[in-house]
Design a protein around this motif. Structure first.
Motif, PDB file in Angstrom:
ATOM      1  N   GLY A 157     -23.300  17.193   1.988  1.00  0.00           N
ATOM      2  CA  GLY A 157     -22.483  16.342   2.851  1.00  0.00           C
ATOM      3  C   GLY A 157     -22.692  14.872   2.572  1.00  0.00           C
ATOM      4  O   GLY A 157     -21.729  14.089   2.537  1.00  0.00           O
ATOM      5  N   VAL A 158     -23.937  14.474   2.347  1.00  0.00           N
ATOM      6  CA  VAL A 158     -24.239  13.069   2.048  1.00  0.00           C
ATOM      7  C   VAL A 158     -23.635  12.670   0.713  1.00  0.00           C
ATOM      8  O   VAL A 158     -23.108  11.563   0.567  1.00  0.00           O
ATOM      9  CB  VAL A 158     -25.769  12.813   2.085  1.00  0.00           C
ATOM     10  N   VAL A 159     -23.688  13.564  -0.263  1.00  0.00           N
ATOM     11  CA  VAL A 159     -23.056  13.282  -1.563  1.00  0.00           C
ATOM     12  C   VAL A 159     -21.560  13.032  -1.361  1.00  0.00           C
ATOM     13  O   VAL A 159     -21.002  12.077  -1.918  1.00  0.00           O
ATOM     14  CB  VAL A 159     -23.292  14.431  -2.566  1.00  0.00           C
ATOM     15  N   LEU A 160     -20.924  13.861  -0.552  1.00  0.00           N
ATOM     16  CA  LEU A 160     -19.490  13.678  -0.305  1.00  0.00           C
ATOM     17  C   LEU A 160     -19.207  12.386   0.458  1.00  0.00           C
ATOM     18  O   LEU A 160     -18.223  11.695   0.163  1.00  0.00           O
ATOM     19  CB  LEU A 160     -18.922  14.888   0.442  1.00  0.00           C
ATOM     20  N   TRP A 161     -20.049  12.036   1.433  1.00  0.00           N
ATOM     21  CA  TRP A 161     -19.885  10.759   2.137  1.00  0.00           C
ATOM     22  C   TRP A 161     -20.035   9.587   1.161  1.00  0.00           C
ATOM     23  O   TRP A 161     -19.314   8.601   1.244  1.00  0.00           O
ATOM     24  CB  TRP A 161     -20.911  10.611   3.259  1.00  0.00           C
ATOM     25  N   PHE A 162     -20.972   9.704   0.231  1.00  0.00           N
ATOM     26  CA  PHE A 162     -21.176   8.667  -0.776  1.00  0.00           C
ATOM     27  C   PHE A 162     -19.914   8.512  -1.637  1.00  0.00           C
ATOM     28  O   PHE A 162     -19.436   7.400  -1.861  1.00  0.00           O
ATOM     29  CB  PHE A 162     -22.392   9.008  -1.636  1.00  0.00           C
ATOM     30  N   ILE A 163     -19.372   9.634  -2.100  1.00  0.00           N
ATOM     31  CA  ILE A 163     -18.147   9.597  -2.900  1.00  0.00           C
ATOM     32  C   ILE A 163     -17.004   8.996  -2.095  1.00  0.00           C
ATOM     33  O   ILE A 163     -16.235   8.169  -2.594  1.00  0.00           O
ATOM     34  CB  ILE A 163     -17.799  11.011  -3.420  1.00  0.00           C
ATOM     35  N   TYR A 164     -16.897   9.397  -0.839  1.00  0.00           N
ATOM     36  CA  TYR A 164     -15.872   8.861   0.052  1.00  0.00           C
ATOM     37  C   TYR A 164     -16.012   7.341   0.186  1.00  0.00           C
ATOM     38  O   TYR A 164     -15.022   6.602   0.112  1.00  0.00           O
ATOM     39  CB  TYR A 164     -15.985   9.545   1.413  1.00  0.00           C
ATOM     40  N   GLY A 165     -17.248   6.873   0.366  1.00  0.00           N
ATOM     41  CA  GLY A 165     -17.494   5.432   0.470  1.00  0.00           C
ATOM     42  C   GLY A 165     -17.070   4.694  -0.787  1.00  0.00           C
ATOM     43  O   GLY A 165     -16.491   3.604  -0.717  1.00  0.00           O
ATOM     44  N   ILE A 166     -17.343   5.282  -1.939  1.00  0.00           N
ATOM     45  CA  ILE A 166     -16.941   4.672  -3.207  1.00  0.00           C
ATOM     46  C   ILE A 166     -15.413   4.626  -3.298  1.00  0.00           C
ATOM     47  O   ILE A 166     -14.827   3.599  -3.671  1.00  0.00           O
ATOM     48  CB  ILE A 166     -17.535   5.433  -4.407  1.00  0.00           C
ATOM     49  N   MET A 167     -14.771   5.725  -2.940  1.00  0.00           N
ATOM     50  CA  MET A 167     -13.311   5.784  -3.023  1.00  0.00           C
ATOM     51  C   MET A 167     -12.653   4.753  -2.106  1.00  0.00           C
ATOM     52  O   MET A 167     -11.601   4.203  -2.440  1.00  0.00           O
ATOM     53  CB  MET A 167     -12.813   7.192  -2.676  1.00  0.00           C
ATOM     54  N   ARG A 168     -13.271   4.466  -0.977  1.00  0.00           N
ATOM     55  CA  ARG A 168     -12.730   3.495  -0.023  1.00  0.00           C
ATOM     56  C   ARG A 168     -13.292   2.085  -0.230  1.00  0.00           C
ATOM     57  O   ARG A 168     -12.923   1.174   0.477  1.00  0.00           O
ATOM     58  CB  ARG A 168     -13.023   3.942   1.403  1.00  0.00           C
ATOM     59  N   SER A 169     -14.224   1.955  -1.179  1.00  0.00           N
ATOM     60  CA  SER A 169     -14.919   0.679  -1.409  1.00  0.00           C
ATOM     61  C   SER A 169     -15.545   0.160  -0.113  1.00  0.00           C
ATOM     62  O   SER A 169     -15.464  -1.017   0.207  1.00  0.00           O
ATOM     63  CB  SER A 169     -13.956  -0.356  -1.988  1.00  0.00           C
TER      64      SER A 169
END
Length: 85
Positions: A44-56
């Motif tokens: 879940g944290v990995v996905l939140w990290f990816i999400y944060g990158i995608m949204r800058s």
């Protein structure tokens, strides 16, 4: 104001893992910690990290990088508990 709230939330939720990380590292004991919970949380944290990158979104990225570090430490000890080093 939104960014400030984001940073405060990120700080509090991330730092909340620090006592557990310190206890695990000092005692090398993870018997009472659920492996499956930490594996799912890690993903879940990995996905939140990816999400944060995608949204800058820097607060999301920063919080999840630090949380990922903490969770990885705990998961490492959990997966290696009982193994001779």
């Amino acid at each position: 104001m939104e960014t400030l709230i984001g940073y405060i939330a990120a700080f509090l939720t991330t730092v909340s893992f620090l006592p557990q990380v310190l206890r695990v590292v000092m005692t090398k004991q993870t018997r009472d910690i659920s492996r499956n919970m930490y594996v799912m949380f890690f993903l879940g944290v990995v996905l939140w990290f990816i999400y944060g990158i995608m949204r800058s979104d820097f607060p999301i990225i920063l919080a999840n990088v630090v949380t990922l570090f903490f969770v990885t430490i705990i998961l490492y000890y959990k997966l290696n508990e009982g193994k001779e080093t």
